[in-house]
Enzyme design. Structure first.
Site, mmCIF file in Angstrom:
data_model
loop_
_atom_site.group_PDB
_atom_site.id
_atom_site.type_symbol
_atom_site.label_atom_id
_atom_site.label_comp_id
_atom_site.label_asym_id
_atom_site.label_seq_id
_atom_site.Cartn_x
_atom_site.Cartn_y
_atom_site.Cartn_z
ATOM 1 N N TYR A 94 5.675 -11.096 -4.775
ATOM 2 C CA TYR A 94 4.763 -9.968 -4.878
ATOM 3 C C TYR A 94 4.687 -9.277 -3.526
ATOM 4 C CZ TYR A 94 1.458 -6.962 -7.085
ATOM 5 O OH TYR A 94 0.866 -5.837 -7.597
ATOM 6 N N GLU A 236 -1.952 -1.163 -14.611
ATOM 7 C CA GLU A 236 -1.535 -1.423 -13.232
ATOM 8 C C GLU A 236 -0.760 -0.244 -12.662
ATOM 9 O OE1 GLU A 236 -1.568 -3.629 -9.844
ATOM 10 O OE2 GLU A 236 -2.430 -4.276 -11.753
ATOM 11 N N ASN A 399 -0.512 -1.091 1.023
ATOM 12 C CA ASN A 399 0.742 -1.831 0.868
ATOM 13 C C ASN A 399 1.895 -0.874 0.609
ATOM 14 O OD1 ASN A 399 0.362 -4.710 1.066
ATOM 15 N ND2 ASN A 399 -0.944 -4.578 -0.750
#
Length: 543
Positions: A94, A236, A399
């Site tokens: 991830y 998501e 991120n």
């Protein structure tokens, strides 16, 4: 374990293949003798070989590819390695490596995984879902690829995100991989570079808009309810344009949530509360400045304000302690063109366009970056923060790593070691003035696997805000004094499965309390949920 499969067919079935861990007796009974090297290995030896091979790879992206290939050979060994080395492998499967994997998805593609529903599939989405061979499906993570991490529109390349999220559902939350379904809603991409990439695997057309987009989403959600009743649906990495509207449209219709909004909100609230255990302050006495006003920032701001109200402030008082700054400046009432999802967070005051100026005027005690803009927290910005705050709390949540608003080293050095720091990506400990400062990783992996496990354990029909408050409290309670002593405001990632269990118990307990559960409450919820958690088909793994 293997059903009716024997011989070479068994070794080719990734869900049943244990490779060299098959015993002598199993090799005889299952027609495997001669098809495997003679050595019979323990799972520990197999995992050691995995880790040794990973260390030999040249880059993290190569390690990611190696792990994905391993999963195609043996889901059992992949899951066992991930479970046994969670802290080490999490950044590979991830964040941050998954961001690079999504950018290169078409080039590193090895084998299809998950389900692709495209703009061309209107009218036959149910047919596609019924084709899914595994099951029963209990958890779905779906994206349309429009806002992948801080990287923007990656179209069908965004499939790496649902795949990675569901890996964590299994490793941390104990939801069996065969019950997990990653879905890519390929509605096209407005990323012209991708559309011109010869290796791009998605539709080479602009994104669906307005009624056409809504119709496909409606058909998908309706098909999910029909084909997989009782399933958990997680939205998501949808863009702001759709994320808030989809959550509002469907949250009362089925068991669903948006991790970027609600999961991040719970994670952020827990992080602030953990930081206050170091500073000694109260939540109602903090002033928070959010840089960025997308799903993450709005999710945390909403949770923090609700928590402040629960602790005695009026909603107006709570709003006055939470400020948001986007690319056009401070969110203030009356600003032309302010989107509907931002309007509840706008406040009556004069505009402020500059971050350093906003810090000087508002004097926040907590600075939260969710902007997707790397290095936005410059030395002058952090100097300004440290001038008025003895122990500033600095979260650089964007991120992947290149998008982080600052590094751990910068946060500590530019505040003379006084900052309490966490980031969305992992950063190494920092040595400063004879002290070792350990940054936390503010990762939703601390929240969503446990939330999903708790929802499924209770058979929840809906996902309530109260469940996320319970999840945040459970996460904060898992932070130990030893963590805080080093400056870390999250538990070690080697404890993610333990944290998920605590979060699951809190969420399920809330579902039972509030009448949202369809499963009976066991006498000992923690023991029952622990017993239900998936473990790879080897000797039992500790939770």
């Amino acid at each position: 374990m293997s059903g009716s499969l024997t011989g070479a067919a068994l070794l080719r079935d990734a869900t049943a293949n244990r490779g060299t861990a098959f015993s002598e007796a199993e090799r005889d009974a299952l027609g495997l003798r001669g098809l495997l090297p003679p050595a019979v290995e323990t799972p520990e030896r197999q995992v050691a070989r995995v880790i040794d091979n990973l260390k030999r790879q040249a880059s993290d992206l190569d390690r990611y590819c190696w792990l994905m290939a391993l999963r195609e050979r043996s889901e059992l060994l992949f899951q066992r390695a991930l479970l046994d080395h969670l802290a080490e492998l999490l950044p590979l499967v991830y964040t941050p490596t998954v961001g690079q994997a999504c950018q290169q998805f078409g080039r590193i593609f090895q084998a299809p995984r998950g389900l692709y529903v495209t703009a061309r599939d209107r009218g036959r989405v149910r047919e596609l879902l019924r084709r899914w061979p595994a099951g029963p499906v209990r958890a779905i993570v779906v994206t349309d690829g429009s806002r992948i991490l801080g990287l923007g529109d990656l179209g069908a390349n965004g499939m790496g995100i649902p795949i990675g999220k569901l890996d964590l559902y299994s490793a941390c939350g104990g939801i069996a991989p065969g019950s997990c379904l990653p879905v890519m809603l390929d509605v096209g991409t407005d990323n012209a570079t991708l559309r011109d990439d010869p290796f791009y695997l998605g539709l080479r057309q602009p994104r669906l808009q307005d009624d056409d987009y809504d119709a496909l989403l409606e058909e998908f959600v309706s098909a999910v309810q029909e084909c997989f009743p009782g399933v958990l649906l997680q939205f998501e990495d949808f863009s702001n344009r759709h994320a808030f509207a989809l959550l509002a449209r469907y949250r009362e219709r089925l068991c669903c949530f948006n991790d970027d909004i609600q999961g991040t909100g719970a994670m952020g609230l827990a992080a602030v509360n953990s930081a206050l255990r170091i500073t000694g302050g109260k939540l109602t006495g903090q002033r928070l400045l959010f840089v960025g006003a997308g799903e993450a920032a709005l999710g945390i701001a909403t949770m923090v304000k609700a928590a402040m109200v629960a602790q005695g402030l009026s909603l107006e008082q709570a709003r006055e302690r939470c400020w948001l700054l986007d690319t056009q400046g401070l969110l203030v009432a009356g600003r032309p063109g302010l989107p509907a999802h931002k309007q509840p967070h706008a406040q009556p005051r004069a505009p402020l366009a500059d971050l350093e100026q906003a810090i000087s005027v508002l004097q926040p005690t907590v600075l939260i970056g969710a902007s997707g803009m790397g290095q936005l927290f410059s030395q002058p910005v952090l100097h300004a923060l440290a001038r008025h705050c003895e122990r500033p709390v600095v979260f650089a949540l964007s991120n992947p790593t290149a998008k982080a608003e600052c590094s751990a080293q910068q946060a500590y050095e530019w505040t003379e070691g006084r900052a309490i720091f966490a980031a969305g990506s992992p950063f190494a400990p920092v040595e400063l003035a004879g002290r070792t400062l350990v940054p936390g990783q503010a990762n939703n992996a601390y929240i969503f696997p446990g939330v999903g496990l708790g929802l499924l354990a209770s058979g929840a029909t809906r996902v309530s805000d109260a469940m996320f408050f319970a999840a945040a409290a459970a996460l904060a309670a898992q932070v130990k004094d030893a963590d805080l002593a080093s400056g870390r405001i999250f538990p070690g990632q080697d404890r993610l499965r333990e944290v998920a269990l605590a979060v699951a118990v809190a969420v399920a307990t809330t579902a039972w309390r509030d009448g949202l559960a369809t499963q009976p409450r066991p006498d000992d919820p923690e023991l029952a949920i622990l017993a239900s958690m998936y473990r790879p088909g080897y000797p039992a793994c500790a939770a």
